[in-house]
Design a protein around this motif. Structure first.
Motif, mmCIF file in Angstrom:
data_model
loop_
_atom_site.group_PDB
_atom_site.id
_atom_site.type_symbol
_atom_site.label_atom_id
_atom_site.label_comp_id
_atom_site.label_asym_id
_atom_site.label_seq_id
_atom_site.Cartn_x
_atom_site.Cartn_y
_atom_site.Cartn_z
ATOM 1 N N CYS A 59 -18.498 -0.502 -56.691
ATOM 2 C CA CYS A 59 -17.732 -0.452 -57.534
ATOM 3 C C CYS A 59 -15.907 -0.289 -56.712
ATOM 4 C CB CYS A 59 -18.520 0.382 -58.201
ATOM 5 S SG CYS A 59 -17.147 1.325 -59.600
ATOM 6 N N TYR A 60 -16.290 0.945 -56.390
ATOM 7 C CA TYR A 60 -15.077 1.736 -55.620
ATOM 8 C C TYR A 60 -14.637 0.578 -55.135
ATOM 9 C CZ TYR A 60 -16.007 6.669 -55.691
ATOM 10 O OH TYR A 60 -16.494 7.295 -55.999
ATOM 11 N N LEU A 61 -14.778 -0.776 -53.986
ATOM 12 C CA LEU A 61 -14.789 -1.827 -53.213
ATOM 13 C C LEU A 61 -13.926 -2.975 -54.635
ATOM 14 C CD1 LEU A 61 -13.424 -2.932 -50.937
ATOM 15 C CD2 LEU A 61 -15.387 -3.881 -51.429
ATOM 16 N N LYS A 62 -14.301 -3.011 -55.921
ATOM 17 C CA LYS A 62 -14.188 -4.037 -56.571
ATOM 18 C C LYS A 62 -12.979 -3.605 -57.072
ATOM 19 C CE LYS A 62 -16.111 -6.551 -60.346
ATOM 20 N NZ LYS A 62 -17.548 -7.154 -61.126
ATOM 21 N N ALA A 63 -12.840 -1.867 -57.974
ATOM 22 C CA ALA A 63 -11.872 -1.096 -58.622
ATOM 23 C C ALA A 63 -10.844 -1.570 -57.675
ATOM 24 C CB ALA A 63 -11.940 -0.304 -58.854
ATOM 25 N N ILE A 64 -10.575 -1.230 -55.948
ATOM 26 C CA ILE A 64 -9.368 -0.861 -55.051
ATOM 27 C C ILE A 64 -9.062 -2.869 -54.858
ATOM 28 C CG2 ILE A 64 -8.896 -0.798 -52.813
ATOM 29 C CD1 ILE A 64 -10.685 1.311 -52.925
ATOM 30 N N ARG A 65 -9.684 -3.677 -54.845
ATOM 31 C CA ARG A 65 -9.088 -5.196 -54.525
ATOM 32 C C ARG A 65 -8.491 -5.332 -55.869
ATOM 33 N NH1 ARG A 65 -14.265 -7.762 -51.353
ATOM 34 N NH2 ARG A 65 -13.675 -6.838 -49.358
ATOM 35 N N ARG A 66 -9.494 -5.959 -57.218
ATOM 36 C CA ARG A 66 -8.827 -5.468 -58.599
ATOM 37 C C ARG A 66 -7.619 -5.259 -58.210
ATOM 38 N NH1 ARG A 66 -11.460 -4.057 -62.753
ATOM 39 N NH2 ARG A 66 -13.590 -5.456 -62.197
ATOM 40 N N TYR A 67 -7.500 -4.130 -57.884
ATOM 41 C CA TYR A 67 -5.630 -3.216 -58.446
ATOM 42 C C TYR A 67 -4.859 -3.518 -58.178
ATOM 43 C CZ TYR A 67 -2.896 0.205 -60.836
ATOM 44 O OH TYR A 67 -2.052 0.812 -61.476
ATOM 45 N N PHE A 68 -4.960 -3.763 -56.775
ATOM 46 C CA PHE A 68 -4.022 -3.923 -55.550
ATOM 47 C C PHE A 68 -3.595 -5.037 -55.258
ATOM 48 C CE2 PHE A 68 -5.069 0.956 -54.930
ATOM 49 C CZ PHE A 68 -3.813 1.554 -55.534
ATOM 50 N N GLU A 69 -4.770 -5.791 -55.444
ATOM 51 C CA GLU A 69 -4.518 -7.484 -55.097
ATOM 52 C C GLU A 69 -2.681 -8.017 -55.244
ATOM 53 O OE1 GLU A 69 -6.590 -11.891 -54.475
ATOM 54 O OE2 GLU A 69 -7.120 -10.521 -56.069
ATOM 55 N N GLY A 70 -2.431 -8.451 -54.386
ATOM 56 C CA GLY A 70 -0.251 -8.697 -54.954
ATOM 57 C C GLY A 70 0.345 -7.192 -54.985
ATOM 58 N N LYS A 71 -0.254 -6.868 -54.490
ATOM 59 C CA LYS A 71 0.703 -4.847 -54.112
ATOM 60 C C LYS A 71 1.093 -4.655 -52.976
ATOM 61 C CE LYS A 71 -0.625 -3.734 -59.151
ATOM 62 N NZ LYS A 71 -0.614 -2.252 -59.609
ATOM 63 N N VAL A 72 0.597 -4.966 -51.880
ATOM 64 C CA VAL A 72 0.433 -4.673 -50.915
ATOM 65 C C VAL A 72 1.999 -5.268 -50.387
ATOM 66 C CG1 VAL A 72 -0.895 -3.820 -48.826
ATOM 67 C CG2 VAL A 72 -1.831 -4.077 -50.348
ATOM 68 N N PRO A 73 2.902 -4.857 -49.596
ATOM 69 C CA PRO A 73 3.751 -6.012 -49.037
ATOM 70 C C PRO A 73 3.464 -6.536 -47.620
ATOM 71 C CG PRO A 73 4.199 -3.060 -49.186
ATOM 72 C CD PRO A 73 2.672 -3.311 -49.465
ATOM 73 N N SER A 74 4.579 -6.758 -47.444
ATOM 74 C CA SER A 74 4.456 -8.110 -46.106
ATOM 75 C C SER A 74 3.883 -7.265 -44.575
ATOM 76 C CB SER A 74 5.068 -9.115 -45.900
ATOM 77 O OG SER A 74 6.334 -8.727 -46.236
ATOM 78 N N THR A 75 4.930 -6.351 -44.720
ATOM 79 C CA THR A 75 4.907 -5.213 -43.532
ATOM 80 C C THR A 75 3.805 -4.135 -43.771
ATOM 81 O OG1 THR A 75 6.241 -3.568 -44.994
ATOM 82 C CG2 THR A 75 7.015 -5.635 -43.625
ATOM 83 N N ALA A 76 2.764 -4.122 -44.616
ATOM 84 C CA ALA A 76 1.568 -3.046 -44.730
ATOM 85 C C ALA A 76 0.449 -3.393 -44.518
ATOM 86 C CB ALA A 76 1.615 -1.937 -45.896
ATOM 87 N N ARG A 77 -0.770 -2.722 -44.876
ATOM 88 C CA ARG A 77 -2.077 -2.538 -45.055
ATOM 89 C C ARG A 77 -2.325 -1.771 -45.743
ATOM 90 N NH1 ARG A 77 -2.688 -0.549 -39.491
ATOM 91 N NH2 ARG A 77 -4.274 0.898 -39.493
ATOM 92 N N LEU A 78 -3.655 -1.659 -46.314
ATOM 93 C CA LEU A 78 -4.261 -0.806 -47.357
ATOM 94 C C LEU A 78 -5.358 -0.846 -46.414
ATOM 95 C CD1 LEU A 78 -4.566 0.986 -49.831
ATOM 96 C CD2 LEU A 78 -5.475 -1.116 -50.777
ATOM 97 N N ASP A 79 -5.322 0.498 -46.116
ATOM 98 C CA ASP A 79 -7.150 0.769 -45.045
ATOM 99 C C ASP A 79 -8.094 1.703 -46.302
ATOM 100 O OD1 ASP A 79 -6.565 -0.475 -42.866
ATOM 101 O OD2 ASP A 79 -6.363 1.872 -41.764
ATOM 102 N N VAL A 80 -9.301 1.339 -46.230
ATOM 103 C CA VAL A 80 -10.091 1.995 -46.935
ATOM 104 C C VAL A 80 -11.180 3.045 -46.135
ATOM 105 C CG1 VAL A 80 -12.084 1.874 -48.767
ATOM 106 C CG2 VAL A 80 -10.184 0.753 -49.167
#
Length: 104
Positions: A59-80
């Motif tokens: 559930c956490y992963l699904k929400a994180i993927r849904r909410y942050f998709e397309g918002k992570v800049p090209s210079t960054a990464r999102l770790d969980v």
């Protein structure tokens, strides 16, 4: 503070993260306002939520993927960092992994 920018912030970590609207918005604000951001880590290890089993992790992963998709800049990464070691998602154990990597 939509006009405020964090020009020197390279790494940020939100500890006790769970997919509530306020925390999702905080993460989104950091991604948008930190112009030098290299990595945002969402740490769910210390969340006080009950039922930290596989279903909650998915559930956490699904929400994180849904909410942050397309918002992570090209210079960054999102770790969980996962809610418990040993939880299997897809083909790996959820301990720490990159959800989005705009640098690739």
């Amino acid at each position: 503070m939509p006009e405020h920018r964090y020009a020197k912030l390279k790494r940020a970590k939100i500890t006790g993260f769970y997919p509530a609207k306020g925390l999702l918005e905080l993460g989104s604000h950091v991604l948008e306002a930190a112009t030098s951001l290299e990595c945002l880590t969402l740490d769910t290890f210390y969340c006080s939520c009950r039922g930290r089993g596989t279903d909650r992790a998915k559930c956490y992963l699904k929400a994180i993927r849904r909410y942050f998709e397309g918002k992570v800049p090209s210079t960054a990464r999102l770790d969980v960092e996962g809610p418990c070691s040993g939880v299997r998602l897809d083909d790996h154990t959820w301990q720490r992994f990159t959800v989005f990597d705009g640098r690739m």
